[in-house]
Design an enzyme around this catalytic site. Sequence first.
Site, PDB file in Angstrom:
ATOM      1  N   HIS A   1      -2.598  33.368 -64.436  1.00 47.80           N
ATOM      2  CA  HIS A   1      -3.046  33.646 -65.038  1.00 47.80           C
ATOM      3  C   HIS A   1      -3.821  33.166 -66.504  1.00 47.80           C
ATOM      4  O   HIS A   1      -3.228  32.538 -67.119  1.00 47.80           O
ATOM      5  CB  HIS A   1      -2.262  35.504 -65.645  1.00 47.80           C
ATOM      6  CG  HIS A   1      -3.495  35.672 -67.041  1.00 47.80           C
ATOM      7  ND1 HIS A   1      -4.284  37.164 -66.365  1.00 47.80           N
ATOM      8  CD2 HIS A   1      -3.528  36.284 -68.358  1.00 47.80           C
ATOM      9  CE1 HIS A   1      -4.898  37.544 -67.393  1.00 47.80           C
ATOM     10  NE2 HIS A   1      -4.200  36.990 -68.315  1.00 47.80           N
TER      11      HIS A   1
ATOM     12  N   LEU B   1       0.880  45.048 -65.130  1.00 51.58           N
ATOM     13  CA  LEU B   1      -0.620  44.376 -64.606  1.00 51.58           C
ATOM     14  C   LEU B   1      -0.262  43.177 -66.119  1.00 51.58           C
ATOM     15  O   LEU B   1      -0.283  42.417 -67.302  1.00 51.58           O
ATOM     16  CB  LEU B   1      -1.273  44.519 -65.281  1.00 51.58           C
ATOM     17  CG  LEU B   1      -3.275  44.205 -64.767  1.00 51.58           C
ATOM     18  CD1 LEU B   1      -2.835  43.682 -63.477  1.00 51.58           C
ATOM     19  CD2 LEU B   1      -3.877  44.917 -65.782  1.00 51.58           C
TER      20      LEU B   1
ATOM     21  N   ASN C   1       1.234  34.923 -59.525  1.00 53.40           N
ATOM     22  CA  ASN C   1       0.042  34.961 -60.059  1.00 53.40           C
ATOM     23  C   ASN C   1       0.593  33.772 -60.949  1.00 53.40           C
ATOM     24  O   ASN C   1       0.575  33.695 -62.095  1.00 53.40           O
ATOM     25  CB  ASN C   1      -0.236  35.969 -60.674  1.00 53.40           C
ATOM     26  CG  ASN C   1      -1.499  36.542 -60.721  1.00 53.40           C
ATOM     27  OD1 ASN C   1      -2.542  36.004 -60.222  1.00 53.40           O
ATOM     28  ND2 ASN C   1      -1.514  36.870 -62.017  1.00 53.40           N
TER      29      ASN C   1
ATOM     30  N   GLN D   1      -5.694  22.596 -67.006  1.00 56.30           N
ATOM     31  CA  GLN D   1      -4.118  22.987 -67.269  1.00 56.30           C
ATOM     32  C   GLN D   1      -3.677  23.509 -65.702  1.00 56.30           C
ATOM     33  O   GLN D   1      -2.523  23.310 -65.337  1.00 56.30           O
ATOM     34  CB  GLN D   1      -3.918  23.642 -68.143  1.00 56.30           C
ATOM     35  CG  GLN D   1      -4.234  22.241 -69.808  1.00 56.30           C
ATOM     36  CD  GLN D   1      -3.524  20.888 -69.607  1.00 56.30           C
ATOM     37  OE1 GLN D   1      -2.307  21.370 -68.514  1.00 56.30           O
ATOM     38  NE2 GLN D   1      -4.425  20.208 -69.042  1.00 56.30           N
ATOM     39  N   GLU D   2      -5.262  25.193 -65.556  1.00 55.24           N
ATOM     40  CA  GLU D   2      -3.947  25.642 -64.173  1.00 55.24           C
ATOM     41  C   GLU D   2      -3.859  24.804 -63.444  1.00 55.24           C
ATOM     42  O   GLU D   2      -2.771  25.153 -62.741  1.00 55.24           O
ATOM     43  CB  GLU D   2      -5.103  26.712 -63.975  1.00 55.24           C
ATOM     44  CG  GLU D   2      -4.971  27.372 -65.068  1.00 55.24           C
ATOM     45  CD  GLU D   2      -6.411  28.969 -64.354  1.00 55.24           C
ATOM     46  OE1 GLU D   2      -6.564  29.282 -63.563  1.00 55.24           O
ATOM     47  OE2 GLU D   2      -7.279  29.238 -65.389  1.00 55.24           O
TER      48      GLU D   2
HETATM   49  C1  GAR Z   1      -8.075  31.027 -62.482  1.00 55.40           C
HETATM   50  O1  GAR Z   1      -8.902  31.162 -63.822  1.00 55.40           O
HETATM   51  C2  GAR Z   1      -7.690  32.145 -62.799  1.00 55.40           C
HETATM   52  O2  GAR Z   1      -6.163  31.848 -63.474  1.00 55.40           O
HETATM   53  C3  GAR Z   1      -8.249  33.682 -62.726  1.00 55.40           C
HETATM   54  O3  GAR Z   1      -9.206  33.564 -61.743  1.00 55.40           O
HETATM   55  C4  GAR Z   1      -9.544  32.380 -62.098  1.00 55.40           C
HETATM   56  C5  GAR Z   1     -10.059  31.772 -60.742  1.00 55.40           C
HETATM   57  O4  GAR Z   1     -10.992  30.727 -60.285  1.00 55.40           O
HETATM   58  N1  GAR Z   1      -7.221  34.470 -62.527  1.00 55.40           N
HETATM   59  C6  GAR Z   1      -7.110  35.593 -62.848  1.00 55.40           C
HETATM   60  O5  GAR Z   1      -7.283  36.027 -63.867  1.00 55.40           O
HETATM   61  C7  GAR Z   1      -5.949  37.078 -62.567  1.00 55.40           C
HETATM   62  N2  GAR Z   1      -6.109  37.739 -63.436  1.00 55.40           N
HETATM   63  P1  GAR Z   1     -10.653  29.688 -58.892  1.00 55.40           P
HETATM   64  O6  GAR Z   1     -10.938  31.086 -57.686  1.00 55.40           O
HETATM   65  O7  GAR Z   1     -11.644  28.394 -59.248  1.00 55.40           O
HETATM   66  O8  GAR Z   1      -8.821  29.679 -59.143  1.00 55.40           O
END
Ligand code: GAR
Length: 216
Positions: free
Chosen positions: A113, A148, A111, A177-178
């Site tokens: 996060h 979680l 995942n 960065q993600e």
């Molecule tokens: C991202 O920032 C991801 O890290 C977060 O949702 C966003 C999805 O963006 N995920 C969470 O919060 C999981 N608990 P995206 O649909 O543009 O990839």
Amino acid sequence: MKNVVCLISGRGSNLEALLDAAAREQWEHTLRARIAGVISNRPGAAGLGIAAARGLPTQVIDHRQHTSRDSFDAALMQAVDALRPELVVLAGFMRVLTAAFVDRYAGRMINVHPSLLPAFPGLATHRQALAAGVRVHGATVHFVSHDLDGGAIIGQAAVPVHADDTEETLAARVLAQEHVLLPRCVRLVLQGAVRWHQGRTVELDVAGESLALFGA
Ligand code: GAR
């Protein structure tokens, strides 16, 4: 061929970054791996369009059509298993999964996060970070466990928090960065360079590639 199955709920920018990396790095040849399908729990998720535009199979398992978490997860599991996954990637998937689902993919589900875990699990992580007054924030990629946002950490990316940041500006800095971190972690797991063993992340050989990224 190793199949990667992506689960999404919305925009799909992390999915897009993963697809871009897979194409750029020719994962089909270099890793014998491919994104085999994308499943969303929301029919309107923009990420479904991104996947479809690249000719990927997409599917919707709408959680609102299910009266219980168990029934939703059972349907999701069936759809995921049909794609014979080596790895399941939660790329902006916003549902909490049951223990049965987590157990089925133990060590092969990761995942992304938007915080430096263990700080700020759950939702509204950028708001939480601003409220806490931290000077450094970021993103984490981790194996999914029963806790979680609490599974073994694979990699993290840190960014500075600026005095004039809003949730939006901070979110955008983290998201950039993600988009680097997630594909890198997926690749290292597919290569077997990083793996899960008894609830812990084991790094075997990341060949000098950092799992700690620092963005500006
Ligand atoms: C991202 O920032 C991801 O890290 C977060 O949702 C966003 C999805 O963006 N995920 C969470 O919060 C999981 N608990 P995206 O649909 O543009 O990839």
